[in-house]
Write a protein that holds these residues in place. Sequence first.
Motif, PDB file in Angstrom:
ATOM      1  N   GLU A  28       0.826  -1.205   0.000  1.00  0.00           N
ATOM      2  CA  GLU A  28       0.000   0.000   0.000  1.00  0.00           C
ATOM      3  C   GLU A  28       0.861   1.256   0.000  1.00  0.00           C
ATOM      4  O   GLU A  28       0.560   2.234  -0.695  1.00  0.00           O
ATOM      5  CB  GLU A  28      -0.928  -0.011   1.215  1.00  0.00           C
ATOM      6  CG  GLU A  28      -1.818   1.214   1.363  1.00  0.00           C
ATOM      7  CD  GLU A  28      -2.834   1.364   0.257  1.00  0.00           C
ATOM      8  OE1 GLU A  28      -3.494   2.424   0.216  1.00  0.00           O
ATOM      9  OE2 GLU A  28      -2.965   0.445  -0.593  1.00  0.00           O
ATOM     10  N   ALA A  29       1.942   1.229   0.772  1.00  0.00           N
ATOM     11  CA  ALA A  29       2.850   2.384   0.831  1.00  0.00           C
ATOM     12  C   ALA A  29       3.449   2.659  -0.540  1.00  0.00           C
ATOM     13  O   ALA A  29       3.514   3.818  -0.978  1.00  0.00           O
ATOM     14  CB  ALA A  29       3.944   2.147   1.858  1.00  0.00           C
ATOM     15  N   TYR A  30       3.872   1.598  -1.229  1.00  0.00           N
ATOM     16  CA  TYR A  30       4.472   1.796  -2.544  1.00  0.00           C
ATOM     17  C   TYR A  30       3.437   2.280  -3.557  1.00  0.00           C
ATOM     18  O   TYR A  30       3.729   3.120  -4.412  1.00  0.00           O
ATOM     19  CB  TYR A  30       5.129   0.498  -3.031  1.00  0.00           C
ATOM     20  CG  TYR A  30       6.185   0.761  -4.083  1.00  0.00           C
ATOM     21  CD1 TYR A  30       7.460   1.185  -3.723  1.00  0.00           C
ATOM     22  CD2 TYR A  30       5.886   0.610  -5.438  1.00  0.00           C
ATOM     23  CE1 TYR A  30       8.421   1.451  -4.683  1.00  0.00           C
ATOM     24  CE2 TYR A  30       6.833   0.878  -6.409  1.00  0.00           C
ATOM     25  CZ  TYR A  30       8.106   1.311  -6.034  1.00  0.00           C
ATOM     26  OH  TYR A  30       9.045   1.595  -6.992  1.00  0.00           O
ATOM     27  N   ARG A  31       2.215   1.758  -3.465  1.00  0.00           N
ATOM     28  CA  ARG A  31       1.151   2.200  -4.375  1.00  0.00           C
ATOM     29  C   ARG A  31       0.885   3.696  -4.210  1.00  0.00           C
ATOM     30  O   ARG A  31       0.740   4.430  -5.188  1.00  0.00           O
ATOM     31  CB  ARG A  31      -0.133   1.405  -4.105  1.00  0.00           C
ATOM     32  CG  ARG A  31      -1.287   1.714  -5.055  1.00  0.00           C
ATOM     33  CD  ARG A  31      -2.571   1.058  -4.602  1.00  0.00           C
ATOM     34  NE  ARG A  31      -3.100   1.696  -3.413  1.00  0.00           N
ATOM     35  CZ  ARG A  31      -3.766   2.861  -3.430  1.00  0.00           C
ATOM     36  NH1 ARG A  31      -3.957   3.515  -4.560  1.00  0.00           N
ATOM     37  NH2 ARG A  31      -4.227   3.355  -2.306  1.00  0.00           N
ATOM     38  N   LEU A  32       0.828   4.149  -2.949  1.00  0.00           N
ATOM     39  CA  LEU A  32       0.596   5.571  -2.671  1.00  0.00           C
ATOM     40  C   LEU A  32       1.769   6.424  -3.149  1.00  0.00           C
ATOM     41  O   LEU A  32       1.587   7.513  -3.692  1.00  0.00           O
ATOM     42  CB  LEU A  32       0.371   5.774  -1.172  1.00  0.00           C
ATOM     43  CG  LEU A  32      -0.956   5.247  -0.624  1.00  0.00           C
ATOM     44  CD1 LEU A  32      -0.911   5.152   0.894  1.00  0.00           C
ATOM     45  CD2 LEU A  32      -2.113   6.148  -1.058  1.00  0.00           C
ATOM     46  N   TYR A  33       2.976   5.890  -2.961  1.00  0.00           N
ATOM     47  CA  TYR A  33       4.175   6.601  -3.418  1.00  0.00           C
ATOM     48  C   TYR A  33       4.136   6.790  -4.933  1.00  0.00           C
ATOM     49  O   TYR A  33       4.382   7.883  -5.444  1.00  0.00           O
ATOM     50  CB  TYR A  33       5.415   5.824  -2.991  1.00  0.00           C
ATOM     51  CG  TYR A  33       6.676   6.215  -3.725  1.00  0.00           C
ATOM     52  CD1 TYR A  33       7.240   7.486  -3.573  1.00  0.00           C
ATOM     53  CD2 TYR A  33       7.315   5.306  -4.579  1.00  0.00           C
ATOM     54  CE1 TYR A  33       8.391   7.843  -4.253  1.00  0.00           C
ATOM     55  CE2 TYR A  33       8.463   5.656  -5.257  1.00  0.00           C
ATOM     56  CZ  TYR A  33       9.000   6.925  -5.098  1.00  0.00           C
ATOM     57  OH  TYR A  33      10.143   7.275  -5.775  1.00  0.00           O
TER      58      TYR A  33
END
Length: 326
Positions: A215-220
């Motif tokens: 999720e963190a990478y998707r948001l990034y």
Amino acid sequence: MYTFISGEDTFRSRRALKELIAKLPSSAEIFYFDASIDDSVEDFFLRVEGNSLFGGMSIGVAYYPLSGKSQNAEAFLKRMKNIASASSEYIFWDGACNGVGRKKSAGGGSASGGKKSAIASDVWKKNAKRAFDFPLLKNSELKKYIQRLGEEIETILSSEDIEMLAEGFNGDLWAIRNELEKTGLAGEFQFKKQRAVDEKVFAFTDALSVGEKGEAYRLYEGMRKDGADEFCLLGAVAGALRIMIKIKSILLTNPDYRVYEAFGLHPFVLKKTLSHVRRFRFEDLKRLYGIVLETDLRLKTTSLEPETVFARLISEFSAEGGSANG
């Protein structure tokens, strides 16, 4: 004769005072007295009454007649009956005379307050030609007033904006008005744009803190497509962590500290920041901040691509954040 204005809501009571003064005849001479710093009540009355004797229209305006210096409060009370029947007109304003704590007096001398001041306030209201009391607004009344403040500066507020302002500033109309003036635009409210940015940053920090790497990478990736620079994004995360660390260190020793007043945070930012502060221990926040500083150093001193550096940040931050949350 006199008009008495009081109440805990000093924003609205000051407005009422200003409106009363604005309606006075232009020929009237106004004499001002601040009982929290000025010394001679008698001189104040002499100036007002003396001008009336020579045919002029005199208005006496006194601040803190009950909660200013104790000697001034006593002098005003002694003259109350004479004031009520005087030909000159007086306006008295006191926002600290309702028994809610003691008002500290500037310029020396103790201030009257507490129950004694509250009782005196009732007497002043009873003898006044006109008396206006302004209690603190709550719930629907507060929200209606916030909407009115927005309309005054041609700012459209959504129900969510109003809710956030009411909660974020604990009903403090001075702080709410100041926030509106800082962020309000004609026909549009800047909170909407700022909140969209803040929501993305906090969602990213949320994902990192609970160890959700995907999720963190998707948001990034989403923020990068929106044009976010890695340095700016890293700065936003670092800034959020710095505030969390400061607040956490204060609340550890003073749980009742009024954070919103001290830090002047946007209501949305404050709400999200406090949720993170409660989630982490002080030591965990410092470790997470250390990871951000190391990442910043890598971005500036290595030949690695920013995407690679951020992928490493997400991995380290998520692992540390996940373990911090137990």
